[in-house]
Design a protein around this motif. Structure first.
Motif, PDB file in Angstrom:
ATOM      1  N   LEU A 130       0.821  -1.215   0.000  1.00  7.57           N
ATOM      2  CA  LEU A 130       0.000   0.000   0.000  1.00  7.57           C
ATOM      3  C   LEU A 130       0.858   1.270   0.000  1.00  7.57           C
ATOM      4  O   LEU A 130       0.496   2.277  -0.616  1.00  7.57           O
ATOM      5  CB  LEU A 130      -0.927   0.008   1.224  1.00  7.57           C
ATOM      6  N   HIS A 131       1.999   1.218   0.687  1.00  7.45           N
ATOM      7  CA  HIS A 131       2.845   2.416   0.767  1.00  7.45           C
ATOM      8  C   HIS A 131       3.436   2.807  -0.587  1.00  7.45           C
ATOM      9  O   HIS A 131       3.828   3.954  -0.780  1.00  7.45           O
ATOM     10  CB  HIS A 131       3.984   2.193   1.769  1.00  7.45           C
ATOM     11  N   MET A 132       3.457   1.868  -1.534  1.00  7.08           N
ATOM     12  CA  MET A 132       4.026   2.160  -2.848  1.00  7.08           C
ATOM     13  C   MET A 132       3.041   2.894  -3.756  1.00  7.08           C
ATOM     14  O   MET A 132       3.445   3.678  -4.618  1.00  7.08           O
ATOM     15  CB  MET A 132       4.459   0.856  -3.529  1.00  7.08           C
ATOM     16  N   VAL A 133       1.757   2.631  -3.582  1.00 13.74           N
ATOM     17  CA  VAL A 133       0.768   3.123  -4.549  1.00 13.74           C
ATOM     18  C   VAL A 133      -0.267   4.076  -3.949  1.00 13.74           C
ATOM     19  O   VAL A 133      -1.116   4.603  -4.667  1.00 13.74           O
ATOM     20  CB  VAL A 133       0.027   1.936  -5.208  1.00 13.74           C
ATOM     21  N   ALA A 134      -0.191   4.321  -2.650  1.00 15.45           N
ATOM     22  CA  ALA A 134      -1.260   5.058  -1.958  1.00 15.45           C
ATOM     23  C   ALA A 134      -1.476   6.467  -2.490  1.00 15.45           C
ATOM     24  O   ALA A 134      -2.580   7.014  -2.381  1.00 15.45           O
ATOM     25  CB  ALA A 134      -0.973   5.109  -0.456  1.00 15.45           C
ATOM     26  N   GLN A 135      -0.456   7.077  -3.081  1.00 19.65           N
ATOM     27  CA  GLN A 135      -0.565   8.468  -3.525  1.00 19.65           C
ATOM     28  C   GLN A 135      -1.115   8.620  -4.949  1.00 19.65           C
ATOM     29  O   GLN A 135      -1.306   9.750  -5.417  1.00 19.65           O
ATOM     30  CB  GLN A 135       0.815   9.148  -3.449  1.00 19.65           C
ATOM     31  N   LEU A 136      -1.390   7.533  -5.632  1.00 20.50           N
ATOM     32  CA  LEU A 136      -1.924   7.643  -6.993  1.00 20.50           C
ATOM     33  C   LEU A 136      -3.343   8.205  -6.967  1.00 20.50           C
ATOM     34  O   LEU A 136      -4.180   7.781  -6.162  1.00 20.50           O
ATOM     35  CB  LEU A 136      -1.934   6.277  -7.678  1.00 20.50           C
ATOM     36  N   ASP A 137      -3.618   9.158  -7.856  1.00 19.62           N
ATOM     37  CA  ASP A 137      -4.944   9.761  -7.938  1.00 19.62           C
ATOM     38  C   ASP A 137      -5.935   8.811  -8.597  1.00 19.62           C
ATOM     39  O   ASP A 137      -5.560   7.860  -9.292  1.00 19.62           O
ATOM     40  CB  ASP A 137      -4.882  11.058  -8.754  1.00 19.62           C
ATOM     41  N   GLU A 138      -7.206   9.074  -8.372  1.00 21.94           N
ATOM     42  CA  GLU A 138      -8.320   8.351  -9.014  1.00 21.94           C
ATOM     43  C   GLU A 138      -8.300   6.858  -8.699  1.00 21.94           C
ATOM     44  O   GLU A 138      -8.719   6.030  -9.502  1.00 21.94           O
ATOM     45  CB  GLU A 138      -8.277   8.557 -10.540  1.00 21.94           C
ATOM     46  N   MET A 139      -7.812   6.534  -7.505  1.00 17.58           N
ATOM     47  CA  MET A 139      -7.793   5.139  -7.076  1.00 17.58           C
ATOM     48  C   MET A 139      -8.199   5.073  -5.610  1.00 17.58           C
ATOM     49  O   MET A 139      -7.746   5.876  -4.799  1.00 17.58           O
ATOM     50  CB  MET A 139      -6.410   4.517  -7.284  1.00 17.58           C
ATOM     51  N   ALA A 140      -9.080   4.120  -5.292  1.00 14.58           N
ATOM     52  CA  ALA A 140      -9.505   3.892  -3.915  1.00 14.58           C
ATOM     53  C   ALA A 140      -9.051   2.501  -3.503  1.00 14.58           C
ATOM     54  O   ALA A 140      -9.341   1.513  -4.185  1.00 14.58           O
ATOM     55  CB  ALA A 140     -11.024   4.013  -3.804  1.00 14.58           C
ATOM     56  N   TYR A 141      -8.332   2.425  -2.378  1.00 12.76           N
ATOM     57  CA  TYR A 141      -7.717   1.168  -1.966  1.00 12.76           C
ATOM     58  C   TYR A 141      -8.461   0.520  -0.813  1.00 12.76           C
ATOM     59  O   TYR A 141      -8.934   1.195   0.107  1.00 12.76           O
ATOM     60  CB  TYR A 141      -6.260   1.398  -1.550  1.00 12.76           C
ATOM     61  N   ILE A 142      -8.547  -0.794  -0.882  1.00 13.39           N
ATOM     62  CA  ILE A 142      -9.089  -1.616   0.193  1.00 13.39           C
ATOM     63  C   ILE A 142      -8.049  -2.693   0.474  1.00 13.39           C
ATOM     64  O   ILE A 142      -7.537  -3.333  -0.458  1.00 13.39           O
ATOM     65  CB  ILE A 142     -10.416  -2.281  -0.211  1.00 13.39           C
ATOM     66  N   GLU A 143      -7.701  -2.863   1.743  1.00  9.59           N
ATOM     67  CA  GLU A 143      -6.732  -3.906   2.066  1.00  9.59           C
ATOM     68  C   GLU A 143      -7.285  -5.269   1.658  1.00  9.59           C
ATOM     69  O   GLU A 143      -8.442  -5.590   1.929  1.00  9.59           O
ATOM     70  CB  GLU A 143      -6.428  -3.888   3.567  1.00  9.59           C
ATOM     71  N   SER A 144      -6.468  -6.063   0.993  1.00 11.57           N
ATOM     72  CA  SER A 144      -6.913  -7.369   0.482  1.00 11.57           C
ATOM     73  C   SER A 144      -7.466  -8.241   1.602  1.00 11.57           C
ATOM     74  O   SER A 144      -6.820  -8.402   2.641  1.00 11.57           O
ATOM     75  CB  SER A 144      -5.739  -8.103  -0.172  1.00 11.57           C
ATOM     76  N   PRO A 145      -8.640  -8.814   1.407  1.00  7.36           N
ATOM     77  CA  PRO A 145      -9.160  -9.759   2.398  1.00  7.36           C
ATOM     78  C   PRO A 145      -8.322 -11.029   2.418  1.00  7.36           C
ATOM     79  O   PRO A 145      -7.642 -11.359   1.454  1.00  7.36           O
ATOM     80  CB  PRO A 145     -10.585 -10.033   1.918  1.00  7.36           C
ATOM     81  N   LEU A 146      -8.366 -11.750   3.525  1.00  2.00           N
ATOM     82  CA  LEU A 146      -7.555 -12.958   3.655  1.00  2.00           C
ATOM     83  C   LEU A 146      -8.047 -14.089   2.767  1.00  2.00           C
ATOM     84  O   LEU A 146      -7.265 -14.912   2.310  1.00  2.00           O
ATOM     85  CB  LEU A 146      -7.547 -13.430   5.117  1.00  2.00           C
ATOM     86  N   GLU A 147      -9.358 -14.138   2.511  1.00  4.46           N
ATOM     87  CA  GLU A 147      -9.923 -15.249   1.760  1.00  4.46           C
ATOM     88  C   GLU A 147      -9.655 -15.078   0.265  1.00  4.46           C
ATOM     89  O   GLU A 147     -10.141 -14.133  -0.350  1.00  4.46           O
ATOM     90  CB  GLU A 147     -11.428 -15.356   2.015  1.00  4.46           C
TER      91      GLU A 147
END
Length: 278
Positions: A94-111
């Motif tokens: 997440l720390h590599m891509v968090a600053q990209l615009d027009e993107m919303a991040y969700i931490e990957s679920p375990l399943e």
């Protein structure tokens, strides 16, 4: 009513072909045929009839296309102006891509199944994770590889000595739970059986692991880039593993329906450039 049915209808109407429309939409022919049938059932009207080797629109189809073409084009313009890519991203990247615009991040679920199901059903648009798949319709693009390192706080006894196999397994550990069965990360990355570790805490979060390592004598582990980012502010020391482990392989996974989508392609290229510079 699902607006995607109208978009599919217009593609078939313009192409006069289920096959050509499916290629343009990056969908299967059965999916396009099913969408047309669903729309016909909803409207209670026949929209296409067989004509030679192809199909021809009925009067109802011509009337429908005339009425919806401009409104749908307007909706597409509005949608593009407000578009945002929804991404499942592994916490370690997440720390590599968090600053990209027009993107919303969700931490990957375990399943693992949930990741793929949500991608196929368009709940998310992209996955960045240490996953491989041969599922039909999904495309995997390699991003980067990283090694794994150990971390302890600065006053830990291991800081004053070189970490050996014996000293590593003599310590108490924090283990990261991963989605592959009941394994943790270290066991998964080892090609050879390892002695049992003395696991004091098992967590699903690398951030929690690093925070705990900064305040206890427990040994943590992390991918190198995240370790290098957080070791200084948390007062941690990075150690090399005293036994061989495979690198973590990070991939970008998306549905083939987006392979030619201009916005999706632009965001994928931005992600590729970030990882190319590691």
């Amino acid at each position: 009513m699902d607006l995607n049915l109208f978009s599919t209808f217009l593609a078939v109407y313009r192409c006069r072909s289920i096959t050509v429309a499916a290629e343009q939409l990056d969908l299967t022919q059965p999916a396009v045929s099913a969408a047309v049938k669903r729309l016909e059932a909803s409207l209670n009207q026949t929209l296409f009839v067989r004509e030679g080797r192809g199909i021809a629109p009925t009067g109802a189809a011509v009337s429908l296309a005339t009425r919806i073409e401009d409104p749908l084009a307007t909706l597409e313009v509005i949608s593009e102006s407000q578009r945002e890519l929804k991404v499942y991203c592994n916490e370690s990247m997440l720390h590599m891509v968090a600053q990209l615009d027009e993107m919303a991040y969700i931490e990957s679920p375990l399943e693992e199944d949930k990741l793929y199901d949500d991608l196929i059903t368009q709940k998310v648009d992209l996955i960045i994770d240490v996953l491989e798949t041969k599922r039909q319709g999904l495309i995997v693009e390699h991003l980067t590889e990283e090694d794994v390192v150990c971390l302890t706080h600065k006053q830990h006894p291991l800081v004053e000595e070189s970490m050996t196999l014996d000293s590593y397994f003599a310590q108490e550990h924090i283990a990261l739970k991963i989605r592959r069965g009941e394994q943790n990360t270290i066991d998964y990355l080892s090609d050879n059986p390892l002695p049992s570790r003395r696991v004091k805490i098992e967590t699903k979060s690398i951030s929690s692991m690093l925070m705990l390592a900064s305040t206890t004598d427990y040994v943590a582990s992390s991918n190198r880039s995240l370790a290098e980012k957080w070791a200084p502010p948390l007062g941690l020391v990075i150690h090399e593993f005293p036994f061989p482990l495979r690198n973590l392989r990070y991939n970008m996974i998306f549905h083939r329906r987006y392979i030619k989508d201009p916005f999706h392609k632009k965001k994928r290229e931005q992600i590729q450039r970030i990882f190319a510079n590691i």
